[in-house]
Design an enzyme around this catalytic site. Sequence first.
Site, short mmCIF file in Angstrom:
data_model
loop_
_atom_site.label_atom_id
_atom_site.label_comp_id
_atom_site.label_asym_id
_atom_site.label_seq_id
_atom_site.Cartn_x
_atom_site.Cartn_y
_atom_site.Cartn_z
N ALA A 165 37.82 41.93 39.49
CA ALA A 165 37.90 42.05 40.96
C ALA A 165 39.26 42.66 41.31
CB ALA A 165 37.67 40.71 41.65
N LEU A 166 39.57 43.74 40.62
CA LEU A 166 40.93 44.29 40.68
C LEU A 166 41.25 44.86 42.06
CD1 LEU A 166 41.21 46.05 37.20
CD2 LEU A 166 41.65 43.67 37.82
N MET A 178 41.43 38.95 35.44
CA MET A 178 40.08 38.37 35.52
C MET A 178 39.14 39.28 36.31
SD MET A 178 40.44 34.33 35.56
CE MET A 178 40.93 34.16 37.27
N SER A 199 42.28 38.17 44.91
CA SER A 199 40.82 38.34 44.82
C SER A 199 40.11 37.32 45.71
CB SER A 199 40.35 38.15 43.38
OG SER A 199 41.15 38.89 42.50
N LYS A 245 53.03 36.43 41.61
CA LYS A 245 52.11 35.77 42.53
C LYS A 245 51.68 34.42 41.93
CE LYS A 245 48.30 35.39 45.20
NZ LYS A 245 47.35 34.84 44.30
N HIS A 277 46.84 44.11 41.15
CA HIS A 277 46.63 44.42 39.73
C HIS A 277 47.08 45.86 39.43
CE1 HIS A 277 43.36 41.35 40.51
NE2 HIS A 277 43.98 40.81 39.48
P1 AMP Z 1 44.07 37.50 37.94
O1 AMP Z 1 43.05 38.56 37.80
O2 AMP Z 1 44.02 36.77 39.24
O3 AMP Z 1 44.14 36.58 36.74
O4 AMP Z 1 45.47 38.26 37.95
C1 AMP Z 1 45.85 39.09 36.87
C2 AMP Z 1 47.33 39.36 36.97
O5 AMP Z 1 47.60 40.02 38.20
C3 AMP Z 1 48.16 38.07 36.99
O6 AMP Z 1 49.32 38.27 36.19
C4 AMP Z 1 48.50 37.90 38.45
O7 AMP Z 1 49.71 37.19 38.66
C5 AMP Z 1 48.63 39.34 38.89
N1 AMP Z 1 48.45 39.47 40.35
C6 AMP Z 1 47.38 39.10 41.08
N2 AMP Z 1 47.60 39.33 42.39
C7 AMP Z 1 48.86 39.85 42.48
C8 AMP Z 1 49.69 40.27 43.57
N3 AMP Z 1 49.28 40.21 44.84
N4 AMP Z 1 50.91 40.73 43.29
C9 AMP Z 1 51.36 40.78 41.99
N5 AMP Z 1 50.63 40.41 40.93
C10 AMP Z 1 49.39 39.94 41.17
#
Ligand code: AMP
Length: 286
Positions: A30-31, A28, A187, A150, A35
Site C-alpha cells: 500500500a505504498l 508492507m 497507509s 514515522k 515509502h
Molecule cells: P510499512 O509499510 O508501514 O511497514 O512502512 C515501511 C517503511 O516505511 C517503514 O520503515 C516506515 O517507517 C516507513 N514509512 C511509512 N510511512 C512513512 C512516512 N510518512 N514517512 C517516512 N517513512 C514512512
Amino acid sequence: MRTVTTKRELRAALAQNEATPRVLVPTMGALHVGHASLLRQARELAGTRGCVVASVFLNPTQFNQAEDLEAYPRTPQQDADLCEACGVDILFMPDAQQMYGDDRTVSVHEGELSRTLCGASRPGHFDGVCLVVAKLFNLVQPTDAIFGEKDYQQLAVLRRMVRDLDFPITLHAAPIVREKDGLAVSSRNVRLSSECRKLAPQLYASLQSAAEAYRRGATVGATCEQVKRQLEMLSGVKIDYVQLVHPVTLRSMAVESVGEFPALLAAAVFFGGVRLIDNIQIPSFS
Ligand code: AMP
C-alpha cells in the site's frame, strides 16, 4: 526492475546482481509518498552501481488483531509501479506461506524497548517485526537498510536487534513525510472518515506546540498533559498514549523532570477507531 515472489527466485536475482552497496527497504505494501522517499533515499545511497532491494510483504506475525490485518489495504500493482519509478532493482513480494511455511518454531524476542509506547498496547508486535526483518536481512544480505522515523519505536528496536545479534548492516533513518496539513502520511489514513481526516492533523499540531512548551521549560508531565487536553476536546478521539521518552533507550522521563535533552515526544491516538501514531524528536541545544 526484477520482481520475484519466492526465496529461490530472490537468491537467483541477487546472485546476478552482487553490486554494493546493497540497500534494503522493507515495506508492507500500500505504498505511498512516505515509502517513495525511503526508496529514493535507498537509490541515492546505492548510487548508480549499487543495488536497491525492496520488499512488499504484509507480515501477519506483527498484527495482533486479525481484523486489522484483514482491513490493511493491498495494492500490489501500484506498489510494483512505484518501486520501478523509484529505481528499485529487485522487488521481493512473497506470500505468508513462502515466508514462514507452516511449521516455524523459532522466534525473535526483544525484551526491553518493545515493552513501552506502542508495544504496551500491541503485545508481540515488535517480536513480529524483528522476526520478519531478521529473515529479510538473512535472505537479502544487504549492506544497508532504511526505516522511517514515522515508526520511531520500530527503528529503535531494530537498531537494538542489529547491535545484539551482530547483523553486519548499517541502518539509516528516513525523516517523516507529511501531508500539507501536517498529518504523517500512512497507509491507515485512507480508513479515516472525512470528519476524522479533518481532525487528524491536530495530532501533529498538538505535539508541535507541546514540544515547544517543553523546550521553554515545561515539565514532562505538563507537556504530555497539554497534548492530551488538546486532543481530548475533539469528538471521536481516544488517546492510547502520549509520552516523553529518551530517544535511544525509550525510557520514560519522570513527570516532574524539566530540560532533559535529547527527548522524543511520541503519541498514539485513535481517530474514530483508526489508530494513528506520530512523534517529534527534541534534540539537545548546542
Ligand atoms: P510499512 O509499510 O508501514 O511497514 O512502512 C515501511 C517503511 O516505511 C517503514 O520503515 C516506515 O517507517 C516507513 N514509512 C511509512 N510511512 C512513512 C512516512 N510518512 N514517512 C517516512 N517513512 C514512512
